[in-house]
Design an enzyme around this catalytic site. Structure first.
Site, mmCIF file in Angstrom:
data_model
loop_
_atom_site.group_PDB
_atom_site.id
_atom_site.type_symbol
_atom_site.label_atom_id
_atom_site.label_comp_id
_atom_site.label_asym_id
_atom_site.label_seq_id
_atom_site.Cartn_x
_atom_site.Cartn_y
_atom_site.Cartn_z
ATOM 1 N N ARG A 18 6.590 -18.527 39.961
ATOM 2 C CA ARG A 18 6.461 -20.008 40.358
ATOM 3 C C ARG A 18 7.798 -20.555 40.915
ATOM 4 O O ARG A 18 7.772 -21.755 41.250
ATOM 5 C CB ARG A 18 5.681 -21.069 39.406
ATOM 6 N N TYR A 103 11.274 -18.633 23.123
ATOM 7 C CA TYR A 103 10.618 -18.127 24.781
ATOM 8 C C TYR A 103 12.156 -18.594 25.647
ATOM 9 O O TYR A 103 12.600 -19.681 25.319
ATOM 10 C CB TYR A 103 9.861 -19.079 25.145
ATOM 11 N N ASP A 105 12.143 -19.281 28.451
ATOM 12 C CA ASP A 105 11.700 -20.485 29.389
ATOM 13 C C ASP A 105 11.405 -21.812 28.727
ATOM 14 O O ASP A 105 10.793 -22.858 29.505
ATOM 15 C CB ASP A 105 10.683 -20.264 30.416
ATOM 16 N N ASN A 169 0.263 -25.817 21.443
ATOM 17 C CA ASN A 169 0.949 -24.537 20.945
ATOM 18 C C ASN A 169 2.373 -24.652 21.909
ATOM 19 O O ASN A 169 2.392 -24.402 23.208
ATOM 20 C CB ASN A 169 0.574 -23.277 21.190
ATOM 21 N N TYR A 349 47.557 -32.119 47.780
ATOM 22 C CA TYR A 349 47.025 -30.709 47.311
ATOM 23 C C TYR A 349 48.129 -30.045 46.333
ATOM 24 O O TYR A 349 49.139 -29.790 46.890
ATOM 25 C CB TYR A 349 46.655 -29.690 48.356
ATOM 26 N N ASN A 360 57.155 -37.377 40.275
ATOM 27 C CA ASN A 360 56.528 -38.447 40.999
ATOM 28 C C ASN A 360 56.229 -37.803 42.300
ATOM 29 O O ASN A 360 57.092 -37.288 43.193
ATOM 30 C CB ASN A 360 57.062 -39.832 41.300
ATOM 31 N N ALA A 363 52.434 -39.465 48.365
ATOM 32 C CA ALA A 363 51.426 -39.048 49.144
ATOM 33 C C ALA A 363 51.404 -38.051 50.219
ATOM 34 O O ALA A 363 52.326 -37.982 50.839
ATOM 35 C CB ALA A 363 50.972 -40.559 50.087
ATOM 36 N N ALA A 406 60.823 -37.509 52.587
ATOM 37 C CA ALA A 406 59.608 -37.711 53.039
ATOM 38 C C ALA A 406 59.631 -36.642 54.316
ATOM 39 O O ALA A 406 60.575 -36.489 54.931
ATOM 40 C CB ALA A 406 59.482 -39.233 53.427
HETATM 41 C C1 UD1 Z 1 1.937 -19.155 25.998
HETATM 42 C C2 UD1 Z 1 1.162 -19.400 25.159
HETATM 43 C C3 UD1 Z 1 0.442 -20.842 24.935
HETATM 44 C C4 UD1 Z 1 1.522 -21.812 24.837
HETATM 45 C C5 UD1 Z 1 2.603 -21.608 26.077
HETATM 46 C C6 UD1 Z 1 3.560 -22.537 25.639
HETATM 47 C C7 UD1 Z 1 0.294 -16.955 24.617
HETATM 48 C C8 UD1 Z 1 -0.969 -16.070 24.922
HETATM 49 N N1 UD1 Z 1 0.000 -18.299 25.212
HETATM 50 O O1 UD1 Z 1 1.333 -19.194 27.358
HETATM 51 O O2 UD1 Z 1 -0.382 -20.923 23.703
HETATM 52 O O3 UD1 Z 1 1.179 -23.077 24.931
HETATM 53 O O4 UD1 Z 1 3.157 -20.188 26.115
HETATM 54 O O5 UD1 Z 1 4.609 -22.629 26.828
HETATM 55 O O6 UD1 Z 1 1.068 -16.717 24.056
HETATM 56 N N2 UD1 Z 1 6.441 -13.182 28.218
HETATM 57 C C9 UD1 Z 1 6.853 -11.496 28.054
HETATM 58 N N3 UD1 Z 1 6.118 -10.586 28.216
HETATM 59 C C10 UD1 Z 1 4.743 -10.869 28.513
HETATM 60 C C11 UD1 Z 1 4.159 -11.771 28.772
HETATM 61 C C12 UD1 Z 1 4.865 -13.083 28.362
HETATM 62 O O7 UD1 Z 1 8.031 -11.628 27.628
HETATM 63 O O8 UD1 Z 1 4.055 -9.738 28.689
HETATM 64 C C13 UD1 Z 1 7.159 -14.192 28.065
HETATM 65 C C14 UD1 Z 1 7.436 -14.909 29.187
HETATM 66 O O9 UD1 Z 1 8.650 -14.607 30.203
HETATM 67 C C15 UD1 Z 1 7.511 -16.375 28.622
HETATM 68 C C16 UD1 Z 1 6.954 -16.347 27.392
HETATM 69 O O10 UD1 Z 1 6.799 -14.859 27.180
HETATM 70 O O11 UD1 Z 1 9.045 -16.446 28.446
HETATM 71 C C17 UD1 Z 1 5.579 -16.903 27.502
HETATM 72 O O12 UD1 Z 1 4.868 -16.378 28.645
HETATM 73 P P1 UD1 Z 1 3.844 -17.191 29.600
HETATM 74 O O13 UD1 Z 1 2.862 -15.943 30.269
HETATM 75 O O14 UD1 Z 1 4.616 -18.045 30.292
HETATM 76 O O15 UD1 Z 1 2.826 -17.880 28.658
HETATM 77 P P2 UD1 Z 1 1.976 -19.007 28.964
HETATM 78 O O16 UD1 Z 1 0.796 -18.733 29.590
HETATM 79 O O17 UD1 Z 1 2.729 -20.097 29.163
HETATM 80 CA CA CA Z 2 5.050 -20.430 30.128
#
Ligand code: UD1
Ligand code: CA
Length: 442
Positions: A18, A103, A105, A169, A349, A360, A363, A406
């Site tokens: 995304r 995570y 992200d 969560n 510069y 000093n 300019a 100058a």
């Molecule tokens: C997940 C949670 C959800 C929570 C949400 C919060 C699960 C099943 N769901 O959902 O309950 O509310 O995060 O943001 O856990 N990743 C891997 N390998 C994989 C899958 C995912 O490394 O096989 C990593 C992704 O890169 C990411 C993190 O795990 O950093 C979360 O995965 P993502 O698919 O975004 O989970 P959500 O659907 O957001």
């Molecule tokens: Ca996510």
């Protein structure tokens, strides 16, 4: 209470489609540092025994410089968050203690919050970080009584009633090892997405507690997950506001706080005043009592106490602006050292230069530091005075207390205390203009 040992597993194998980007999602930057870097810094501040990053095989190379000395484990196929954590099992074979799952992200979580979570978890199998929101769409929902969480239902698997639940969560949790590995081995993927959900471990453990960040009086935005670029800009705003707060509460003044952009590592001393629209790139230290006037851009530099920079100044990497020095409008400084009280107030510069104390620079002075192939140094002595519109062709030295007239083009060294003038000698021709105008204007 004896503190349990700690290991951190950071999930970052997701592609992040995304984001619509060639760059892996967790390498997109917030305040100049990749999201993954933020999570690693936070994890490091907890001083765990190990930090393990879970990566897709094709991202390992790009992750390396951000992950540094920590371990990267690949998840060959993305079979879900539960499967991702399981990939860390052999790297944590003999580890007993808490495994904290973060995570890549969810970059804004604070160490303080994680410490409280670990405290809350102690004596239980799982401790989960949760938050409430009026917009729970996309998040797993918590089924709870008191501080116990019995089950997490993913949005896609939830009933209409369960979707009404606002307690969500964050994904971040701590689980006891080696129990974690038994629970993960027993996970099934019989859900709508056909994935191994880490969240199913809650019900399986039979002993999970949760902490709602708002109950601690904290904002839930530290748990925001970044999936697209709009959320990335949101996270940037949250981060910047946090940094602005730290700066002003540390005793500096921001005249227009929302227009000042910090880097993750910007350090601002006491009694610093920063005007509107000032941008800090990485690696800036501003000592106490400095004034930074509007529209200045600073990167990789130290501004020593009492100095004044701007408006419209650019200070680039490798520069030190000395105590009480002045860098004025439309002055660019690169890889240069300004001594105490030295001044370049307008339109210059100064690159690869050493500028002595109280020198000093007039300019329009330019250090000609580059011949198209190599870079050379300019050395300006203490107390020297460089006249306006001088070109200093490096390598060159202007001596202490010397003066450059100058408009000079200086190509050889100027001794201490000397005057150097290097330009065409002026010639006045009497009545030449009068003759000219009489002819042309008639
Ligand atoms: C997940 C949670 C959800 C929570 C949400 C919060 C699960 C099943 N769901 O959902 O309950 O509310 O995060 O943001 O856990 N990743 C891997 N390998 C994989 C899958 C995912 O490394 O096989 C990593 C992704 O890169 C990411 C993190 O795990 O950093 C979360 O995965 P993502 O698919 O975004 O989970 P959500 O659907 O957001
Ligand atoms: Ca996510």
């Amino acid at each position: 209470m004896t503190e349990s040992k700690l290991a951190v597993v950071i999930l970052a194998a997701g592609k992040g489609t995304r984001m619509k980007s060639a760059l892996p999602k967790v390498l997109h930057k917030i305040a100049g540092l990749p999201m993954l870097g933020h999570v690693i810094r936070t994890a490091e501040s907890l001083a765990p025994e190990k930090i393990i990053v879970i990566s897709a095989p094709d991202q390992v190379k790009q992750f390396r410089s951000v992950v540094g000395k920590h371990e990267i484990v690949t998840q060959d196929q993305q079979l879900g968050t539960g499967h991702a954590v399981r990939c860390a099992e052999s790297a944590l074979k003999n580890f007993t203690g808490d495994v904290l799952v973060l995570y890549g992200d969810v970059p804004l979580v604070r160490a303080e919050t994680l410490k409280e979570l670990l405290q809350k978890k102690s004596g239980h199998t799982v401790g989960l970080l949760a938050f409430k929101t009026e917009h729970p769409h996309g998040y797993g929902r918590l089924i709870t009584t008191a501080d116990r969480v019995h089950k997490i239902v993913e949005e896609k698997d939830a009933s209409a009633d369960e979707r009404e639940i606002k307690l969500c969560n964050s994904g971040l949790m701590a689980i006891s090892a080696p129990r974690l590995w038994e629970l993960l081995a027993a996970l099934k993927n019989d859900n709508v997405q056909g994935e191994y959900y880490l969240t199913d471990l809650i019900a399986a453990s039979g002993d999970a507690v949760f902490m709602n960040v708002q109950d601690r009086g904290w904002a839930h935005n530290e748990l925001m997950g970044i999936n697209d670029r709009y959320q990335l800009t949101d996270a940037e705003n949250v981060y910047q506001n946090r940094h602005r707060w730290d700066v002003v509460m540390g005793g500096a003044t921001l005249q227009c706080n929302y227009s000042v952009i910090f880097s993750y590592d910007t350090k601002i001393g006491q009694d610093v005043v920063i005007g509107a629209n000032v941008v800090f790139g990485p690696g800036v230290v501003v000592e106490s009592g400095v004034e930074i006037l509007p529209f200045s851009h600073l990167e990789g530099c130290i501004i020593k106490s009492g100095a004044r920079v701007g408006p419209f100044a650019r200070v680039r990497p490798g520069s030190v602006i000395g105590t009480d020095a002045r860098i004025g409008n439309f002055v660019e400084v690169k890889n240069s050292d300004f001594g105490a009280g030295a001044k370049a107030n307008h339109l210059s510069y100064i690159g690869d230069a050493a500028v002595g104390e109280s020198a000093n620079i007039g300019a329009g002075t330019i250090t000609c530091n580059y011949d198209g192939v190599n870079k050379y140094k300019t050395d300006i002595g203490a107390g020297a005075f460089i006249g306006s519109n001088t070109a200093l062709v490096a390598p060159v030295r202007v001596g202490n207390d010397a003066i450059v007239g100058a408009g000079s083009v200086i190509t050889s060294d100027v001794p201490d205390h000397a005057l150097a003038v290097a330009r065409g000698v002026q010639k006045n021709i009497a009545d030449w203009a009068k003759t000219f105008f009489n002819k042309e204007k008639k």
